[in-house]
Write a protein that holds these residues in place. Sequence first.
Motif, PDB file in Angstrom:
ATOM      1  N   ALA A  40      36.389  66.295  41.100  1.00 11.21           N
ATOM      2  CA  ALA A  40      35.699  65.159  41.061  1.00 11.21           C
ATOM      3  C   ALA A  40      34.288  65.496  41.273  1.00 11.21           C
ATOM      4  O   ALA A  40      33.569  64.643  40.389  1.00 11.21           O
ATOM      5  CB  ALA A  40      36.212  64.753  42.490  1.00 11.21           C
ATOM      6  N   ALA A  41      33.735  66.227  42.001  1.00  9.27           N
ATOM      7  CA  ALA A  41      32.376  66.515  41.986  1.00  9.27           C
ATOM      8  C   ALA A  41      31.927  67.368  43.230  1.00  9.27           C
ATOM      9  O   ALA A  41      33.049  67.648  43.789  1.00  9.27           O
ATOM     10  CB  ALA A  41      31.436  65.194  42.006  1.00  9.27           C
ATOM     11  N   PHE A 686      34.222  63.034  48.414  1.00  5.89           N
ATOM     12  CA  PHE A 686      34.223  63.183  47.113  1.00  5.89           C
ATOM     13  C   PHE A 686      32.537  62.358  47.011  1.00  5.89           C
ATOM     14  O   PHE A 686      32.297  61.569  47.734  1.00  5.89           O
ATOM     15  CB  PHE A 686      35.240  62.055  46.548  1.00  5.89           C
ATOM     16  CG  PHE A 686      36.556  62.646  46.522  1.00  5.89           C
ATOM     17  CD1 PHE A 686      37.012  63.583  45.365  1.00  5.89           C
ATOM     18  CD2 PHE A 686      37.176  62.776  47.691  1.00  5.89           C
ATOM     19  CE1 PHE A 686      38.378  64.008  45.353  1.00  5.89           C
ATOM     20  CE2 PHE A 686      38.638  63.464  47.721  1.00  5.89           C
ATOM     21  CZ  PHE A 686      38.927  63.920  46.626  1.00  5.89           C
ATOM     22  N   ARG A 687      32.210  62.892  45.897  1.00  3.79           N
ATOM     23  CA  ARG A 687      30.765  62.206  45.417  1.00  3.79           C
ATOM     24  C   ARG A 687      30.997  60.979  44.654  1.00  3.79           C
ATOM     25  O   ARG A 687      30.036  59.809  44.679  1.00  3.79           O
ATOM     26  CB  ARG A 687      30.103  63.165  44.650  1.00  3.79           C
ATOM     27  CG  ARG A 687      28.516  62.561  44.165  1.00  3.79           C
ATOM     28  CD  ARG A 687      27.519  63.359  43.474  1.00  3.79           C
ATOM     29  NE  ARG A 687      27.348  64.691  44.526  1.00  3.79           N
ATOM     30  CZ  ARG A 687      26.120  64.518  45.367  1.00  3.79           C
ATOM     31  NH1 ARG A 687      25.238  63.199  45.235  1.00  3.79           N
ATOM     32  NH2 ARG A 687      25.665  65.374  46.028  1.00  3.79           N
ATOM     33  N   SER A 688      32.074  60.812  43.803  1.00  6.83           N
ATOM     34  CA  SER A 688      32.486  59.880  42.818  1.00  6.83           C
ATOM     35  C   SER A 688      32.971  58.754  43.496  1.00  6.83           C
ATOM     36  O   SER A 688      33.027  57.715  42.912  1.00  6.83           O
ATOM     37  CB  SER A 688      33.454  60.310  41.603  1.00  6.83           C
ATOM     38  OG  SER A 688      34.517  61.066  42.429  1.00  6.83           O
ATOM     39  N   ALA A 689      33.428  58.589  44.708  1.00  5.97           N
ATOM     40  CA  ALA A 689      33.948  57.773  45.372  1.00  5.97           C
ATOM     41  C   ALA A 689      33.637  57.979  47.028  1.00  5.97           C
ATOM     42  O   ALA A 689      33.340  59.070  47.558  1.00  5.97           O
ATOM     43  CB  ALA A 689      35.550  57.522  45.058  1.00  5.97           C
TER      44      ALA A 689
END
Length: 780
Positions: A40-41, A686-689
């Motif tokens: 994810a990140a 998470f960074r993306s969400a």
Amino acid sequence: MSSASTLNNPIRGSNHRLRWFALLICSAPLMALAQTGAAAADARSPALEPAAAAASAPRSQTPLRRPSDATPPSTTLQRVQITGSTSTDETQQRRQSTAAKIIVGREEIERFGDDNVADVLKRLPGVTTGGAPGRRGGPRMRGLSGGYTQLLINGEPIPTGFSLESLTPEQVERIEILRAPTAEYGARAIAGTINIVLREALQKRINDLRIGTGIERGRASPNVSWTRNDKLGDADSGDVYNLSVSAFRRSRADTIDNRTTTSRIDSGAILLEQDETGQDSDHRIGMNASARLQWRLGGGSSFSLQPFVFTSSSDSQGHRHLEQPIGSTLPPYADADLDSESRYTVARINAQWQQRLGSSSRLDLRLGTGGFDSHSSSRRLESDAAGSLQRRLDDTSSIKERSLTSIGKLSHELASEHSLVSGWDVQLIRREEQRSSLQNGIELLGNYNNEVNASSQRVAFYTQDEWNPSRQWSAYAGLRWEQIATRSEASSNPISQRSAVWTPLLQAVWKPEEKSRDQIRMALTRSYKSPTLRNLIARPSISTRENSPTSPDTVGNPMLRPELATGIDLAYEHYLPAGGLFSVNLFQRRISNLIRTVIDQEVVPWSAPGQTRWVARPQNFGKALTQGIELEAKGRLNEWVADWPAVAVRSNLSVFRSRVDGVPGPDNRLDEQPSATANLGADYRFRSAPLTMGGNLNWTPSYVVQQTVSQQRSSTTKRTFEAFATWAFNPAMSLRVAANDLAPLDYTTLSSYDVGNLRDSRTNRSHTRTQWNVRLELKL
């Protein structure tokens, strides 16, 4: 790091190997989760809450801190904010404290979205809980049974009868765990101390609302909580308040599955077998509220009020069915219907005044009063196979308790890096209890102790000295004298007992270098466990089943003496640059005057003249030894290996051993002490969400305890897996979903008693279920 550089720098090489060792024991099972998170990140670092003012907190907030190091009074509030790492103020306080303690802050308390503090405690290092999973037994440290762990709220003993299950995480500022006793906290802590500090009044405005529900076996248990923090009066006054209120309605259902047998020891032949099955349902509603109001008076003084109230009521119904596949006599009943109701209210208010006496001294005075009222009644109707009523049991009890506490502390800085603290601690308790036990309308006890008036007086004086002999050493020495006097005015059996204990305490911390991230902790202490008022008062409780070794009457013992323990603690701690840590703690306690409940036949005044009954009575049993090792590792995976994702990992493993003199082995361990306990948890943001996910595995293996030559008790393995997910819609609203006890495992206990060639056994099996929690969190 190359192998050559490791060999040329032994200290660096040692730390490198240590990190790999800690990583191996704590994070190998989480590799799959880590790789998922990496896809994810990278995780972003959480923001920290502002640090609380030490002067506005109760005495328990800074048990071993020098005045020069303490946070200034509430007139000067600090804000600690660290970004880009996992370092927290709690970790720094733990590292800098001379006392061996663990501090759990708001971030960790809120992580799983628990609806009560008891669920938070079970994941902490070295902490176990009694009873079946999901039924939230009292917390214990180092595997020892109830009473060995000192439980405090704001530095004072929790009210009698109060359950930490009734306290919500929203009301708690932090949790402090002390592995060794201190003079200020008190020495009634053979296993250790758990101090729960309620929310503090800060300058920051807070207005949080949480609405949720728990779901178990299709039954919903809604709850709501509100926390408000703001200023009192105008914005420049510096006067602040905090208010936390919560309400709940809880609904539970449990399956009853018990078996009682009598067998021959030599051949194993079963002479009697009874199987009891049934269901219980319980409904409870409750509300609790706590507040802190703080005024700055000028001249270096402040005044605060801390009220607290909790009230609840419950009603339950149940049914039992008894079958007797083997046996020459008729069973005592075929079916039984049960119902009960109870009410409980506890209230308390504390006033605190703090005054600076010059630049190097501070006076802290506290006065508190409160108490609780409880009332309960139960009915049991037993019938035969034809449905004819055979026996009716009615039991009612009413308890009223009032208490008054006076606490004073004078802190004085003798020189730089040297402070002296002295004080007193006085508690007065008055208890009134009335109880009636009827069988078919006839009092079972006659006039024996149906009404009991008892009182307890505890007076303590202490002094403690903390100093830094050098930049690599810090030391602590304390001495506490405590006296407890107990009186019971029961007309049939009045008692009067007085005991006093001196407890010297020594602790020290050594660092190899001034700025070293490694340190060694040492402690030599004396602690004790005093008999509870309930254990001293001799009022009996009659068994509702057939009187037998596995279903005896219970009664107190006014001749009990306090248990005394001499303890040694030795710990190694390694702190990582970004806030992670690895620690190893060794401990040993030598106990004398051990208190253990012993079952025996007695001629008692509540039975027919000359008739004996099986009675369980606490007694001073002799000496015991307990020891163990506690491992803890926590941090982000990328602190251990740079290329790994920032998954936050928390793990602990504790191994316990004990031996009771006078009881044959190999299982002559202390009551309810397992051989080990462990936790393994992780979470990832998470960074993306706007999503955070995590989980925790708690494990306690099965164990057997040989309590006496004739008594034995065993329990099966407890294993619970929890998981949570939090979705942040925006900075002011988030939704949290959590599951407790995924893949549930039934929990079974077995107790047995040998009489000659016969063995009476009773097996209780608890069928656990997954519990779901959903909560909406709003910042208004």
